[in-house]
Design a protein around this motif. Structure first.
Motif, PDB file in Angstrom:
ATOM      1  N   ASP A   1      25.681  -6.181  14.455  1.00 30.08           N
ATOM      2  CA  ASP A   1      25.563  -7.644  14.411  1.00 30.08           C
ATOM      3  C   ASP A   1      24.117  -8.116  14.282  1.00 30.08           C
ATOM      4  O   ASP A   1      23.869  -9.323  14.146  1.00 30.08           O
ATOM      5  N   TYR A   2      23.168  -7.212  14.372  1.00 31.90           N
ATOM      6  CA  TYR A   2      21.754  -7.606  14.368  1.00 31.90           C
ATOM      7  C   TYR A   2      20.975  -6.786  13.338  1.00 31.90           C
ATOM      8  O   TYR A   2      19.976  -6.150  13.653  1.00 31.90           O
ATOM      9  N   VAL A   3      21.423  -6.786  12.124  1.00 30.22           N
ATOM     10  CA  VAL A   3      20.734  -6.084  11.048  1.00 30.22           C
ATOM     11  C   VAL A   3      19.583  -6.945  10.539  1.00 30.22           C
ATOM     12  O   VAL A   3      19.768  -8.125  10.229  1.00 30.22           O
ATOM     13  N   ARG A   4      18.388  -6.367  10.491  1.00 37.23           N
ATOM     14  CA  ARG A   4      17.167  -7.060  10.036  1.00 37.23           C
ATOM     15  C   ARG A   4      16.980  -8.374  10.774  1.00 37.23           C
ATOM     16  O   ARG A   4      16.727  -9.421  10.179  1.00 37.23           O
ATOM     17  N   THR A   5      17.074  -8.296  12.086  1.00 36.65           N
ATOM     18  CA  THR A   5      16.884  -9.478  12.930  1.00 36.65           C
ATOM     19  C   THR A   5      15.390  -9.696  13.165  1.00 36.65           C
ATOM     20  O   THR A   5      14.682  -8.756  13.539  1.00 36.65           O
ATOM     21  N   PRO A   6      14.874 -10.911  12.974  1.00 32.73           N
ATOM     22  CA  PRO A   6      13.434 -11.157  13.174  1.00 32.73           C
ATOM     23  C   PRO A   6      13.047 -10.977  14.641  1.00 32.73           C
ATOM     24  O   PRO A   6      13.872 -11.100  15.550  1.00 32.73           O
ATOM     25  N   PRO A   7      11.779 -10.669  14.910  1.00 34.55           N
ATOM     26  CA  PRO A   7      11.315 -10.540  16.304  1.00 34.55           C
ATOM     27  C   PRO A   7      11.385 -11.875  17.032  1.00 34.55           C
ATOM     28  O   PRO A   7      11.181 -12.942  16.446  1.00 34.55           O
ATOM     29  N   SER A   8      11.668 -11.805  18.333  1.00 35.31           N
ATOM     30  CA  SER A   8      11.799 -13.021  19.138  1.00 35.31           C
ATOM     31  C   SER A   8      11.553 -12.682  20.603  1.00 35.31           C
ATOM     32  O   SER A   8      11.936 -11.600  21.076  1.00 35.31           O
ATOM     33  N   LEU A   9      10.917 -13.601  21.317  1.00 36.70           N
ATOM     34  CA  LEU A   9      10.698 -13.439  22.750  1.00 36.70           C
ATOM     35  C   LEU A   9      11.877 -13.946  23.564  1.00 36.70           C
ATOM     36  O   LEU A   9      11.952 -13.673  24.770  1.00 36.70           O
ATOM     37  N   THR A  10      12.786 -14.679  22.938  1.00 37.46           N
ATOM     38  CA  THR A  10      13.986 -15.168  23.614  1.00 37.46           C
ATOM     39  C   THR A  10      15.168 -14.284  23.260  1.00 37.46           C
ATOM     40  O   THR A  10      15.126 -13.516  22.305  1.00 37.46           O
ATOM     41  N   ALA A  11      16.213 -14.426  24.043  1.00 44.27           N
ATOM     42  CA  ALA A  11      17.362 -13.529  23.901  1.00 44.27           C
ATOM     43  C   ALA A  11      18.208 -13.921  22.692  1.00 44.27           C
ATOM     44  O   ALA A  11      18.290 -15.088  22.298  1.00 44.27           O
ATOM     45  N   TYR A  12      18.816 -12.914  22.108  1.00 40.12           N
ATOM     46  CA  TYR A  12      19.842 -13.103  21.088  1.00 40.12           C
ATOM     47  C   TYR A  12      21.203 -12.999  21.768  1.00 40.12           C
ATOM     48  O   TYR A  12      21.334 -12.365  22.819  1.00 40.12           O
ATOM     49  N   PRO A  13      22.263 -13.616  21.199  1.00 41.36           N
ATOM     50  CA  PRO A  13      22.302 -14.314  19.912  1.00 41.36           C
ATOM     51  C   PRO A  13      21.835 -15.758  20.034  1.00 41.36           C
ATOM     52  O   PRO A  13      21.968 -16.387  21.091  1.00 41.36           O
ATOM     53  N   LYS A  14      21.302 -16.290  18.948  1.00 46.74           N
ATOM     54  CA  LYS A  14      20.948 -17.696  18.872  1.00 46.74           C
ATOM     55  C   LYS A  14      22.228 -18.523  18.716  1.00 46.74           C
ATOM     56  O   LYS A  14      23.313 -17.997  18.501  1.00 46.74           O
ATOM     57  N   ALA A  15      22.072 -19.822  18.840  1.00 48.64           N
ATOM     58  CA  ALA A  15      23.235 -20.708  18.810  1.00 48.64           C
ATOM     59  C   ALA A  15      24.010 -20.600  17.502  1.00 48.64           C
ATOM     60  O   ALA A  15      25.244 -20.634  17.490  1.00 48.64           O
ATOM     61  N   ASP A  16      23.301 -20.438  16.383  1.00 45.60           N
ATOM     62  CA  ASP A  16      23.983 -20.379  15.096  1.00 45.60           C
ATOM     63  C   ASP A  16      24.578 -19.010  14.801  1.00 45.60           C
ATOM     64  O   ASP A  16      25.313 -18.845  13.823  1.00 45.60           O
ATOM     65  N   MET A  17      24.271 -18.020  15.635  1.00 44.45           N
ATOM     66  CA  MET A  17      24.775 -16.677  15.397  1.00 44.45           C
ATOM     67  C   MET A  17      26.094 -16.411  16.114  1.00 44.45           C
ATOM     68  O   MET A  17      26.816 -15.485  15.749  1.00 44.45           O
ATOM     69  N   VAL A  18      26.409 -17.207  17.135  1.00 41.57           N
ATOM     70  CA  VAL A  18      27.620 -16.971  17.921  1.00 41.57           C
ATOM     71  C   VAL A  18      28.860 -17.193  17.063  1.00 41.57           C
ATOM     72  O   VAL A  18      29.796 -16.380  17.070  1.00 41.57           O
ATOM     73  N   GLU A  19      28.883 -18.297  16.311  1.00 37.61           N
ATOM     74  CA  GLU A  19      30.073 -18.620  15.513  1.00 37.61           C
ATOM     75  C   GLU A  19      30.312 -17.571  14.432  1.00 37.61           C
ATOM     76  O   GLU A  19      31.462 -17.151  14.214  1.00 37.61           O
TER      77      GLU A  19
END
Length: 377
Positions: free
Chosen positions: A65-83
């Motif tokens: 579910d996280y292929v080529r995901t950009p770096p982030s200091l906050t947790a995944y998934p983001k709001a638009d990724m849940v749906e």
């Protein structure tokens, strides 16, 4: 009066002398750039050794579910990724979504189907990289409708993920462990063999020097890639044994450099004085010639380690070096260069680790050269 005063004061203590190593360490500590680089190298080594055990992701774990995901200091998934993740799961379950809501860290989804829904379909949610702790909240009497819920799994990818969904931080730390060990292992092997061989040839001179250096010329004529292929045939895919053997080939340049230095050192007055005092040739070689060669040797060593790291990435590109699932900085940089337009973090972070390490090695080499140079004592 004077004699009495001298007697009461006692014998005068002479200041203790300093050895070559203590004097070199004092000069090294005075070099701020070299000490800062040395501390950085120690921290980098500790991070690469201990880091893969401390990061939350294994370097071989794939997150689909996280292929080529950009770096982030906050947790995944983001709001638009849940749906989108939820729709992928429901598509695999072969049910129709009727709407979903999120309450806290849980999502509730209504699903319908033309036939009875099997509760074992919850395993699709459990296998997802986005959800866990799935359960049935309610179920229609005919079994054609159901309300399911699942907790959102929090994932941290500080440096992002690669093309197949593996955590880049854990892979970069593991790659550093491989690259540093390969560079130091092959570098130390080349230095030990090259220094002893070159110092012996230059100090003894004459026919012995001619024979030893002709052997070096013969080894220079061997095709390097052909020799490496032979090593792989003999040693297999064990990269430690292979790069020990590669280090045993890279000593040729070191032997020539040391031999030239030894030819000039053997004519110095302190060598003649040691010979006049009856010191054996082995003693002169180990106690006088080799210590005075440490400056050029250290500088070449700092250049040899990155050379071995680059050589390793070249061999890995040809399929003769590090193989999956293991990795190295050279392999990561090679893969990142192919995705620089769409996923530049795949190149930036491994290159940053490699370049900073190479800069630190150069600063440490300069500091050691100045500290070990007997002319500056």
């Amino acid at each position: 009066m004077t004699d009495a005063a001298l007697d009461t004061n006692g014998p005068t203590e002479l200041p203790g002398g300093r050895s070559l190593w203590s004097d070199a360490w004092a000069r090294m500590r005075a070099n701020r750039a070299a000490m800062a680089s040395l501390i950085f190298l120690v921290l980098m080594t500790v991070a690469c050794i201990v880091g893969p055990w401390l990061v939350p992701h294994n370097y071989t774990t794939i997150y689909a579910d996280y292929v080529r995901t950009p770096p982030s200091l906050t947790a995944y998934p983001k709001a638009d990724m849940v749906e989108s993740a939820l729709n992928d799961v429901l598509r695999r379950m072969r049910v129709e979504p009727g709407g979903w809501t999120q309450e806290g860290d849980r999502v509730f989804v209504e699903v319908t189907s033309g036939r009875a829904i099997d509760e074992r379909n919850l395993r699709y949610l459990e296998r997802s990289d986005t959800f866990h702790d799935a359960r049935v909240e309610s179920r229609a009497d005919d079994g054609l409708a159901m309300v399911m819920s699942a907790a959102i799994k929090q994932q941290y990818f500080l440096l992002g993920t690669d093309n197949v969904g593996r955590d880049l931080l854990s892979r970069t730390l593991m790659a550093g462990r491989i690259s540093l060990s390969i560079g130091l292992l092959a570098g130390m092997t080349a230095v030990v063999i090259g220094v002893l061989y070159g110092a012996t040839a230059g100090f003894l001179g004459g026919r012995t020097d001619e024979i030893m250096m002709r052997i070096v010329d013969v080894l220079y004529s061997l095709p390097f890639i052909f020799f490496v292929i032979m090593l792989v045939v003999f040693f297999g895919r064990n990269f430690v044994l292979m790069f020990l053997a590669v280090g045993a080939v890279l000593w040729l340049d070191m032997a020539r450099i040391v031999r030239g230095q030894a030819l000039s050192i053997r004519r110095q007055e302190y060598i003649q004085a040691a010979e006049a005092l009856g010191v054996t040739q082995t003693g002169i070689l180990l106690r006088h010639v080799v210590p005075n060669l440490l400056g050029p040797v250290v500088i070449y060593m700092t250049l040899l380690v990155p050379h071995v790291i680059i050589l390793e990435s070249f061999l890995s590109f040809l399929g003769l070096g590090v193989q999956e699932p293991m990795t190295s900085w050279g392999v990561l940089i090679s893969a990142g260069a192919k995705n620089i337009g769409s996923a530049n973090w795949l190149l930036v972070f491994p290159a940053l680790f490699l370049v900073s390490t190479l800069f630190a090695l150069n600063f440490v080499g300069d500091g050691l050269r100045d500290a070990l140079d007997p002319k500056d004592r």
